[in-house]
Write a protein that holds these residues in place. Structure first.
Motif, short mmCIF file in Angstrom:
data_model
loop_
_atom_site.label_atom_id
_atom_site.label_comp_id
_atom_site.label_asym_id
_atom_site.label_seq_id
_atom_site.Cartn_x
_atom_site.Cartn_y
_atom_site.Cartn_z
N MET A 13 -20.63 27.92 30.24
CA MET A 13 -19.79 27.86 31.43
C MET A 13 -18.82 26.69 31.31
O MET A 13 -19.21 25.58 30.93
N LEU A 14 -17.55 26.94 31.64
CA LEU A 14 -16.55 25.89 31.66
C LEU A 14 -15.93 25.84 33.06
O LEU A 14 -15.30 26.81 33.50
N THR A 15 -16.14 24.74 33.76
CA THR A 15 -15.65 24.57 35.13
C THR A 15 -14.53 23.55 35.13
O THR A 15 -14.71 22.42 34.65
N PHE A 16 -13.39 23.95 35.65
CA PHE A 16 -12.24 23.05 35.78
C PHE A 16 -12.27 22.43 37.17
O PHE A 16 -12.29 23.14 38.17
N VAL A 17 -12.26 21.11 37.22
CA VAL A 17 -12.35 20.40 38.50
C VAL A 17 -11.13 19.52 38.68
O VAL A 17 -10.84 18.66 37.85
N GLY A 18 -10.41 19.75 39.79
CA GLY A 18 -9.31 18.87 40.17
C GLY A 18 -9.83 17.68 40.95
O GLY A 18 -10.58 17.84 41.91
N LEU A 19 -9.44 16.48 40.54
CA LEU A 19 -9.97 15.26 41.14
C LEU A 19 -9.18 14.78 42.35
O LEU A 19 -9.53 13.76 42.95
N GLY A 20 -8.11 15.49 42.71
CA GLY A 20 -7.30 15.04 43.84
C GLY A 20 -6.24 14.04 43.40
O GLY A 20 -5.88 13.97 42.23
N LEU A 21 -5.78 13.23 44.35
CA LEU A 21 -4.53 12.51 44.13
C LEU A 21 -4.62 11.03 43.81
O LEU A 21 -3.71 10.48 43.23
N TYR A 22 -5.71 10.34 44.20
CA TYR A 22 -5.60 8.89 44.15
C TYR A 22 -6.73 8.17 43.42
O TYR A 22 -6.51 7.46 42.46
N ASP A 23 -7.98 8.33 43.89
CA ASP A 23 -9.06 7.56 43.28
C ASP A 23 -10.30 8.42 43.13
O ASP A 23 -10.26 9.64 43.29
N GLU A 24 -11.43 7.78 42.79
CA GLU A 24 -12.66 8.53 42.51
C GLU A 24 -13.19 9.26 43.73
O GLU A 24 -13.98 10.21 43.61
N ARG A 25 -12.77 8.88 44.93
CA ARG A 25 -13.26 9.51 46.16
C ARG A 25 -12.40 10.69 46.60
O ARG A 25 -12.73 11.35 47.59
N SER A 26 -11.33 10.97 45.88
CA SER A 26 -10.41 12.04 46.27
C SER A 26 -10.93 13.43 45.92
O SER A 26 -10.37 14.43 46.37
N VAL A 27 -11.96 13.52 45.13
CA VAL A 27 -12.52 14.81 44.73
C VAL A 27 -13.19 15.50 45.91
O VAL A 27 -13.65 14.85 46.84
N THR A 28 -13.22 16.84 45.89
CA THR A 28 -13.92 17.57 46.93
C THR A 28 -15.43 17.48 46.73
O THR A 28 -15.91 17.11 45.65
N VAL A 29 -16.17 17.84 47.76
CA VAL A 29 -17.63 17.87 47.64
C VAL A 29 -18.06 18.88 46.57
O VAL A 29 -18.96 18.62 45.76
N ALA A 30 -17.39 20.03 46.55
CA ALA A 30 -17.71 21.04 45.53
C ALA A 30 -17.44 20.52 44.13
O ALA A 30 -18.21 20.78 43.20
N GLY A 31 -16.36 19.75 43.98
CA GLY A 31 -16.07 19.18 42.67
C GLY A 31 -17.10 18.15 42.26
O GLY A 31 -17.54 18.11 41.11
N ARG A 32 -17.52 17.32 43.21
CA ARG A 32 -18.54 16.32 42.90
C ARG A 32 -19.85 16.98 42.52
O ARG A 32 -20.55 16.53 41.61
N ASP A 33 -20.20 18.07 43.20
CA ASP A 33 -21.44 18.79 42.86
C ASP A 33 -21.37 19.36 41.45
O ASP A 33 -22.36 19.31 40.71
N ALA A 34 -20.20 19.90 41.08
CA ALA A 34 -20.05 20.47 39.74
C ALA A 34 -20.20 19.41 38.67
O ALA A 34 -20.82 19.63 37.62
N ILE A 35 -19.63 18.23 38.91
CA ILE A 35 -19.76 17.12 37.95
C ILE A 35 -21.21 16.68 37.84
O ILE A 35 -21.73 16.45 36.75
N ARG A 36 -21.89 16.60 38.97
CA ARG A 36 -23.30 16.17 38.99
C ARG A 36 -24.17 17.13 38.19
O ARG A 36 -25.11 16.71 37.50
N ASP A 37 -23.88 18.41 38.27
CA ASP A 37 -24.74 19.42 37.64
C ASP A 37 -24.38 19.68 36.18
O ASP A 37 -25.07 20.45 35.50
N ALA A 38 -23.29 19.11 35.68
CA ALA A 38 -22.81 19.42 34.34
C ALA A 38 -23.66 18.74 33.26
O ALA A 38 -24.18 17.65 33.45
N ASP A 39 -23.75 19.42 32.11
CA ASP A 39 -24.39 18.83 30.95
C ASP A 39 -23.44 17.86 30.23
O ASP A 39 -23.87 16.82 29.71
#
Length: 257
Positions: free
Chosen positions: A1-27
């Protein structure tokens, strides 16, 4: 599986909750930061916030040698990070298509885009934006002034009473975020270039969209060229004729003269 996650516009907190979950679950987590940047953070802060190791790929490592990313995605859950919304750049679409050709399942977790932020911050109506364009540094296109394609895009939009979002060039030479190698076109520089082609034309500067202190300033291009707008990233909008509500918004928000 390859998931593309957009981090938003400014800093590490700009990511969506869904994006943060995908990063957390990634190998494994890959990223590129040459098409755009999160200027409010750095690689170390991103890794700490998401409690992961991020493998940064340069342009060649994404466009000419994507093998390590695709090989990993054949057996593991892999996330590929970008600033903004992950599918705005054709580079990322190409990588997704390469994955699909190899039978790798893909999905997209969107992030906030500069285009939607520009409309939101300025009060200009989203459906009245025409084709966007990018203004490159003079040395990047081998000529002086503004490329004909940029002029043509603005003129075509104005002829149809549409706004033009002008992305400003960035040069990021070090994929590991060595600030000394980064160059960002500023809105005053862009306004000065465009003023030669569009004298006395209204422009709207948007600086640091997505940050705690964004700036929105409306004035003629020659006047904008004389001002400074602080830290990057900067955008420039060349509006068409303004709707009364848009005029009121720019007056209240951006100091429309």
């Amino acid at each position: 599986m390859l998931t593309f996650v957009g981090l938003g516009l400014y800093d590490e907190r700009s990511v969506t909750v869904a994006g943060r979950d995908a990063i957390r679950d990634a190998d494994r987590v890959f990223a590129e930061f040459y098409t755009s940047r999160l200027v409010g953070t750095d690689l170390e802060a991103l890794e700490e916030y998401h409690d992961t190791t991020i493998e940064v790929r340069d342009r060649a490592g994404v466009e000419r040698d994507p093998g390590p990313v695709l090989d990993a995605a054949e057996t593991d859950d892999v996330v590929f990070l970008t600033a903004g919304d992950t599918m705005v750049s054709t580079t990322h679409t190409d990588l997704r298509l390469r994955a699909e050709e190899r039978g790798i399942e893909t999905r997209v977790v969107h992030g906030t885009t500069a285009q939607t932020a520009a409309g939101s911050l300025t009060g200009l109506q989203n459906y009245r934006f025409g084709k966007a364009t990018t203004l490159p540094f003079e040395q990047a296109h081998g000529g002086d002034g503004v490329p004909d394609s940029v002029v043509a895009t603005i003129e075509d939009n104005r002829s149809r009473d549409l706004h033009t979002l002008v992305y400003l060039d960035i040069k990021v030479d070090d994929p590991h975020w060595d600030d000394s190698d980064d160059t960002y076109m500023t809105a005053d520089h862009a306004a000065g270039l465009l003023a030669e082609e569009f004298p006395e034309t209204l422009g709207v500067v948007v600086a640091r969209a997505g940050s705690p202190d964004p700036a929105v300033v409306a004035d003629t291009l020659p006047e904008l060229a004389t001002r400074t707008f602080g830290d990057p990233l900067h955008l420039l909008v060349i509006p068409g004729d303004l709707h009364p509500m848009e005029e009121d918004a720019l007056d209240a928000i951006a100091g429309l003269p």
